[in-house]
Write an enzyme that holds these catalytic residues in place. Structure first.
Site, mmCIF file in Angstrom:
data_model
loop_
_atom_site.group_PDB
_atom_site.id
_atom_site.type_symbol
_atom_site.label_atom_id
_atom_site.label_comp_id
_atom_site.label_asym_id
_atom_site.label_seq_id
_atom_site.Cartn_x
_atom_site.Cartn_y
_atom_site.Cartn_z
ATOM 1 N N ILE A 97 15.025 32.255 -2.580
ATOM 2 C CA ILE A 97 16.260 32.869 -2.096
ATOM 3 C C ILE A 97 16.895 33.685 -3.226
ATOM 4 C CG2 ILE A 97 18.534 32.429 -1.092
ATOM 5 C CD1 ILE A 97 17.434 29.742 -0.125
ATOM 6 N N GLU A 99 15.671 26.149 -4.274
ATOM 7 C CA GLU A 99 15.672 27.169 -3.234
ATOM 8 C C GLU A 99 14.290 27.798 -3.062
ATOM 9 O OE1 GLU A 99 17.031 29.327 -7.056
ATOM 10 O OE2 GLU A 99 17.088 27.342 -6.164
#
Length: 416
Positions: free
Chosen positions: A291, A333
């Protein structure tokens, strides 16, 4: 009248004895099953710790190579970032090593190490000292002054990692074996208690209830009720133990936040694909997704919003991939998707579709709506063949790094 009183007294006395025995046996069964549940929880936690230590050793090996790459690229910002990752991984690995080797898994509870684990950690394999020596190499790597010195230490880390991984795998397997043995022993004890219960009931029928024929019907009904109740309790608790074991096995192999498979599953399944490809030339692809600016989401909207984003992304990934593909949360992430039986062109198109879908997705959290992007790195064996999970993940990570360096929100497939 006197005889009636004597019979009543004898019946009451023997009946009380029978009831006490049943209570003791029921309590013993309850204690054994409760102990089994606690033992299962401790076993799963210890297996997780040892598995985590194995994962940390691989992370150190991987990032030591990335550290050399960052030095070659003279990217000071990346060097500092990798140093932080290495320091954190080394500190965490030392902590887990101390907990596992000492048996002090919880602050208030100490688990005794078996003779096999004692030999593994302190005698034959000296695993504790080797882990500490391995993490000490990280400190040497960070303190190194020249590129040549750093490369030499990184080579030591890689060589140590290969040997260390085997012993860490032995530790994980041994913890699993001992956990299974404990549960098997408890099940045997439950069976013994159950047999003793039946034997006790038989003795009561022969020596207590038969001489009192006029009380037999009433007393027999009570005994049947107690026996049925005891068997139901054993059945319920055995089922509860089975369910608990299944949940523990699921927790050990899946990410608790998103429900996706974790890195332990990923490494095993990816190695199978690599071996299958090398033998049968069956194509696959390893895709690493990260991300963009995820820290900004946590800082701006809070960690609950960050967790919401991770869960929402997991749903999108699962909805986009095919049934034969697998999605994993590698940590933080970072996600990994393994595509099975797919060409390089197909996986690039698939990843572009995922990237565009996420870019256009509205993340509605409470009264907020925001957008995110992801960067994607692809490894496919059409470019270069690998023999290990570490190589495949490293190439995918290199591609992800290129996607980040190219401005993020990109899909990059490794070229060589």
């Amino acid at each position: 009248m006197m005889q009636s009183r004597e019979i009543k007294y004898s019946f009451t006395q023997h009946y009380l004895i029978a009831v006490v025995l049943l209570v003791i046996l029921s309590s013993t069964t309850f204690y054994i099953l409760t102990t089994a549940l606690k033992s299962s929880e401790t076993t799963a936690f210890v297996v997780n710790l040892s598995g985590k230590q194995r994962m940390l050793s691989q992370r150190i090996a991987l990032y030591s190579q990335l550290y050399i790459n960052a030095i070659d690229q003279k990217n000071n910002r990346r060097i500092v970032g990798i140093q932080t990752v290495l320091e954190n991984a080394a500190d965490e690995m030392r902590l887990e090593n101390e907990r596992l080797s000492s048996g002090e898994i919880y602050p208030e509870k100490k688990v005794a190490l078996s003779n096999t684990l004692q030999k593994l950690y302190f005698e034959k394999n000296h695993l504790k000292d080797r882990v500490n020596a391995y993490t000490a190499l990280v400190e040497e790597l960070i303190r190194s002054k020249t590129r040549k010195e750093a490369e030499a230490i990184s080579d030591k880390i890689i060589k140590s990692s290969n040997a260390l991984l085997g012993d860490l795998n032995m530790a994980v397997l041994q913890y699993q074996i001992e956990g299974d043995t404990n549960i098997s022993n408890v099940q045997t004890m439950v069976l013994v208690v159950w047999i003793i219960t039946l034997f006790t009931l038989l003795l009561e029928i022969v020596f207590i209830f038969q001489p009192m024929a006029h009380k037999m019907a009433t007393l027999f009904q009570k005994i049947v009720w107690h026996e049925h109740n005891l068997q139901e309790e054993i059945k319920i608790r055995t089922n509860s133990l089975t369910i608990a074991n299944e949940k523990l096995a699921h927790l050990a192999s899946h990410d608790p936040l998103t429900g996706l498979k974790n890195r332990l599953n990923m490494e095993t399944e990816l190695q199978e694909l690599i071996d299958h490809q090398n033998i049968y030339k069956s194509s696959y692809a390893v895709v690493m997704l990260d991300i963009d600016w995820f820290k900004k989401i946590n800082d701006t909207y809070g960690h609950d919003a960050g967790d919401f984003v991770l869960c929402e992304l997991s749903k999108i990934f699962l909805d986009t991939v095919r049934p034969q593909d697998s999605v994993y949360r590698a940590g933080g992430e970072e996600f990994v998707i393994i595509f099975n039986r797919i060409t390089k062109e197909q996986v690039i198109a698939k990843c572009e579709k995922i990237r565009q879908r996420i870019q256009e997705h509205h993340f509605d959290y409470n009264d907020l709506t925001f957008h995110i992007t992801i960067s994607i790195g692809i490894y496919h064996p059409e470019t270069v063949l690998v023999n290990s999970v570490t190589e495949a993940l490293k190439l995918a990570d290199n591609a992800l790094y290129e996607a980040k360096r190219a401005g993020r929100n990109n899909v990059v497939a490794i070229d060589n």
